[in-house]
Write a protein that holds these residues in place. Structure first.
Motif, PDB file in Angstrom:
ATOM      1  N   ARG A 513       0.838  -1.203   0.000  1.00  0.00           N
ATOM      2  CA  ARG A 513       0.000   0.000   0.000  1.00  0.00           C
ATOM      3  C   ARG A 513       0.873   1.252   0.000  1.00  0.00           C
ATOM      4  O   ARG A 513       0.586   2.229  -0.710  1.00  0.00           O
ATOM      5  CB  ARG A 513      -0.923  -0.003   1.220  1.00  0.00           C
ATOM      6  CG  ARG A 513      -1.912   1.166   1.251  1.00  0.00           C
ATOM      7  CD  ARG A 513      -2.786   1.104   2.477  1.00  0.00           C
ATOM      8  NE  ARG A 513      -1.973   1.142   3.691  1.00  0.00           N
ATOM      9  CZ  ARG A 513      -2.463   0.969   4.916  1.00  0.00           C
ATOM     10  NH1 ARG A 513      -3.761   0.711   5.081  1.00  0.00           N
ATOM     11  NH2 ARG A 513      -1.664   1.025   5.962  1.00  0.00           N
ATOM     12  N   GLY A 516       2.077   2.248  -3.280  1.00  0.00           N
ATOM     13  CA  GLY A 516       1.059   2.688  -4.215  1.00  0.00           C
ATOM     14  C   GLY A 516       0.383   1.571  -4.968  1.00  0.00           C
ATOM     15  O   GLY A 516      -0.303   1.808  -5.979  1.00  0.00           O
ATOM     16  N   GLU A 683       2.014  -4.020  -9.627  1.00  0.00           N
ATOM     17  CA  GLU A 683       2.345  -2.783 -10.339  1.00  0.00           C
ATOM     18  C   GLU A 683       1.871  -2.861 -11.792  1.00  0.00           C
ATOM     19  O   GLU A 683       1.310  -1.900 -12.334  1.00  0.00           O
ATOM     20  CB  GLU A 683       3.853  -2.554 -10.285  1.00  0.00           C
ATOM     21  CG  GLU A 683       4.281  -1.231 -10.922  1.00  0.00           C
ATOM     22  CD  GLU A 683       5.787  -1.019 -10.845  1.00  0.00           C
ATOM     23  OE1 GLU A 683       6.226   0.108 -11.130  1.00  0.00           O
ATOM     24  OE2 GLU A 683       6.505  -1.973 -10.496  1.00  0.00           O
ATOM     25  N   THR A 686      -1.685  -2.224 -11.964  1.00  0.00           N
ATOM     26  CA  THR A 686      -2.002  -0.799 -11.841  1.00  0.00           C
ATOM     27  C   THR A 686      -1.803  -0.091 -13.174  1.00  0.00           C
ATOM     28  O   THR A 686      -2.621   0.732 -13.599  1.00  0.00           O
ATOM     29  CB  THR A 686      -1.120  -0.153 -10.756  1.00  0.00           C
ATOM     30  OG1 THR A 686      -1.281  -0.869  -9.537  1.00  0.00           O
ATOM     31  CG2 THR A 686      -1.501   1.293 -10.545  1.00  0.00           C
TER      32      THR A 686
END
Length: 689
Positions: A513, A516, A683, A686
């Motif tokens: 977290r 990100g 990642e 994301t």
């Protein structure tokens, strides 16, 4: 010719009679506690002398208290004779009252003999004055004095025998009151006898020049008091010494028993069993015979302790010990080494099959179950067998090898038995190495986590992960859960390891977290031992709060078999986790009880299909596909998501997608990843989003 009484001497005679009675009661109690030994005979003789002198002294002081208007004296030989009669009467009385039984017939006969003896002593004392003309006696009063002597003797014998038991309540106060009553009765006999005596006017005392009455009265009184008091002091001192010696002896016996026997089950302890095995080794070596060691511990005993409490656990151990003693032969030894570990030594074996038959007998007997504090329980042992001399020629080797065989029995399914085999030593050494590694792992930082990604069935997108623990020890290398989890489970270390997994998972979630990464749900396996922890939910939620992780990012997986072991407790625990925002998945579905009734009551979030059924999609054709399809349909009907694990082929993936399986995991999709690698996967998710 009429006489008068010296009231001081009359009072002294009453005091002496009371003191003599108390001494007799005290000595009789002391003699009654002694065995038939030389000490008893010494006390009987000494007590008779002291008691006889006391009774004689009372009578003689009473005689001296009687005064005539003529000079009086006493013949020394006759006086000594009256003393001898008193001592003999006292010896007879002590012998009677210190016996084990005092029947009514014996009491009557003894009262007559003792009363006659006391009367003889009294009237012999009168004869010591050698009155001329001789003393005459009133028949009525003479008879009354003899009757009083007999009755007083009977009462004294009965009272003394009754109060000879030292365990009576308030015995000292009762002896004092009884001594006063007996003293008054003895004095009553004496003064009744004195009243019966009639002296002819003009009589003279033929012994007036022998022993002076005043000197004799003073000497007898002082001498008697000294003897009685010394006797009482010696009696009390000897009783105290005997009591102290008895207490020391009992204490020593208790210490010896505590050192050699288990205080809970009253079985021989480890030390005693070791000594008996050593003795059996020496005997077997001389006789060229053999014996067996059966090492056992109770399967699931910790569960009983945790769920029902240690008090019930102790009662279970005692009940098991009693049942075990009923199974063995008369010459066999049953011992408790500690905890739930028991050992049976079977001597004089004709063949190894004798040990096998005994093990089967123990298991069959224990299958009958135990009822402890209204709880019906089935307490079964796993048994390891080591034989002398082939499996060891020392206590240490035999116990170690029997222990190794017992753990092999546990690995073989529990509630069974195994003979020791040389190949087991390698497994035992490996087990010991892993146990040591587990002790060092938490503090040494040798544990680490991998994360097995899970993917949505329709879209193929990342859905979450399952945390998998690994052990990388500097000496024995990397270990998989299959190698160390069962050992940690048996030793109880799995509880702390489980909490470490929760904290470490939360730590990684917090790190992701902070980097990100998008939120992701991670599943953690709960072990059977953890499920029995009363404060499991509280401890887990404390860790989650301390690490600052939302509880909805955690999911716990419980195997179906473990969930069904105590279904009500499982339901209660699931509810507690759900109230705190943590979902539950039922793992390995289809390999356990598959109780649809409880499955509905669990209200779990996910149902995980065991890899056995996933593999069956390829290996078992239409039948395998039908089973998986039925499981998925069942779960969806209960509003549960389905996760298939062990997806390793494209055909398995395609079929699961066709069956609308919600999530999948397996080596085809992704291997277990390190925390850093999984973070990279997050990642990419994301970026693609």
């Amino acid at each position: 010719m009429h006489g008068t009484y010296n009231l001081w001497l009359v009072a002294a005679s009453l005091v002496v009679a009371t003191l003599a009675s108390f001494t007799a009661l005290d000595i009789s109690a002391r003699i009654a506690t002694l065995a038939q030994s030389r000490s008893r005979q010494v006390w009987l003789a000494g007590g008779a002398a002291s008691m006889g002198i006391g009774i004689w002294s009372m009578h003689f002081i009473g005689v001296l208290a009687f005064q005539l208007p003529i000079p009086l004296g006493y013949d020394l030989q006759i006086t000594a004779g009256s003393l001898g009669i008193a001592v003999l009467v006292s010896f007879f009385a002590l012998h009677v009252i210190t016996g084990k039984r005092l029947t009514a017939r014996r009491l009557v006969a003894s009262s007559l003999l003792m009363g006659a003896g006391i009367a003889a002593m009294h009237y012999t004392g009168d004869a010591a004055m050698r009155m001329q003309p001789a003393i005459t006696y009133d028949p009525v009063l003479y008879t009354a004095s003899v009757v009083i002597a007999v009755v007083a003797s009977g009462a004294a014998l009965w009272i003394a025998h009754t109060l000879s038991a030292a365990n009576l309540r308030n015995v000292m106060a009762k002896r004092v009151v009884s001594a006063v009553v007996m003293g008054i009765a003895i004095c009553g006999m004496h003064y009744t006898g004195n009243a019966a005596a009639e002296f002819v006017p003009g009589s003279i005392c033929g012994a007036a020049n022998d022993v002076d009455a005043h000197w004799l009265a003073t000497t007898v009184a002082l001498f008697t008091f000294a003897i009685l008091i010394i006797t009482l002091v010696l009696s009390r001192f000897d009783a105290r010494t005997a009591l102290l010696a008895g207490s020391v002896s009992r204490l020593n016996g208790q210490i010896v028993r505590m050192a050699t026997f288990d205080t809970l089950t009253d079985l021989p302890n480890r030390r005693t069993m070791n000594e008996r095995i050593e003795r059996a080794i020496r005997h077997a070596a001389q006789q060229r015979s053999g014996f067996a060691i059966l090492f056992m511990d109770l399967d699931g005993f910790k569960t009983i302790n945790d769920s029902l409490g240690h008090t019930i656990g102790d009662e279970v151990l005692k009940a098991f010990a009693r049942r075990l003693q009923e199974c063995v032969r008369g010459g066999d030894t049953v011992a408790r080494l500690g905890g739930d570990e028991f050992v049976v030594m079977l001597e004089n074996l004709n063949a190894p099959t004798d040990a096998e038959k005994m093990s089967e007998r123990i298991l069959d007997t224990m299958k009958q179950g135990l009822v402890v504090a209204s709880h019906p329980l089935q307490v079964m042992p796993s048994i390891g067998i080591a034989l002398y001399p082939q499996d060891g020629d020392s206590v240490e080797a035999l116990l170690k090898h029997a222990d190794v065989a017992m753990y092999e029995a546990k690995r073989g399914g529990r509630s069974t038995y195994r003979f020791f085999e040389a190949s087991m030593n390698e497994a035992a050494v490996r087990t010991l190495q892993i146990q040591q590694a587990l002790h060092e792992a938490l503090s040494g930082g040798h544990f680490y986590l991998l994360f097995q990604p899970k993917f949505h069935g329709k879209s193929g997108e990342l859905a979450g992960a399952e945390a998998l623990i690994r052990l990388d020890h500097p000496q024995i290398g990397t270990l998989t859960p299959l190698e160390f989890i069962p050992i940690a489970e048996r030793s109880g270390q799995i509880v702390q390891i489980g909490y470490w997994v929760v904290r470490e998972t939360c730590r990684h979630l917090a790190n992701w977290r902070a980097e990100g990464r998008p939120p992701v749900k991670v599943a953690i396996n709960l072990s059977p031992r953890q499920m029995h922890e009363a404060d499991l939910v509280e401890n887990v939620m404390r860790i989650v709060r301390e690490e600052g992780v939302p509880s909805d990012q955690i999911m716990f997986e419980i195997t179906e078999t473990v969930a069904m072991q105590d279904a009500p407790r499982t339901i209660e625990m699931i509810r507690a986790f759900q109230e705190n925002g943590i979902e539950i998945a039922i793992d390995d579905f289809g390999t356990g009880y598959s109780s649809l009734a409880y499955l509905q009551r669990f209200r779990a979030k996910q149902l995980k299909i065991d890899r056995f059924f996933t593999n069956g999609l390829d290996e078992n054709g239409q039948e395998g596909r039908a089973i998986v399809s039925a499981i998925i349909a069942l779960a969806h009907s209960l509003d549960m998501d389905v996760v298939a694990e062990g997806v390793e082929t494209g055909s398995q993936l395609n079929r699961l997608q066709d069956m609308a399986c919600d999530e999948m995991q397996g080596f085809l999709l992704a291997v277990p990843l390190s925390a850093e690698a999984f973070s990279g996967m997050l990642e990419k998710r994301t970026v693609s989003a």
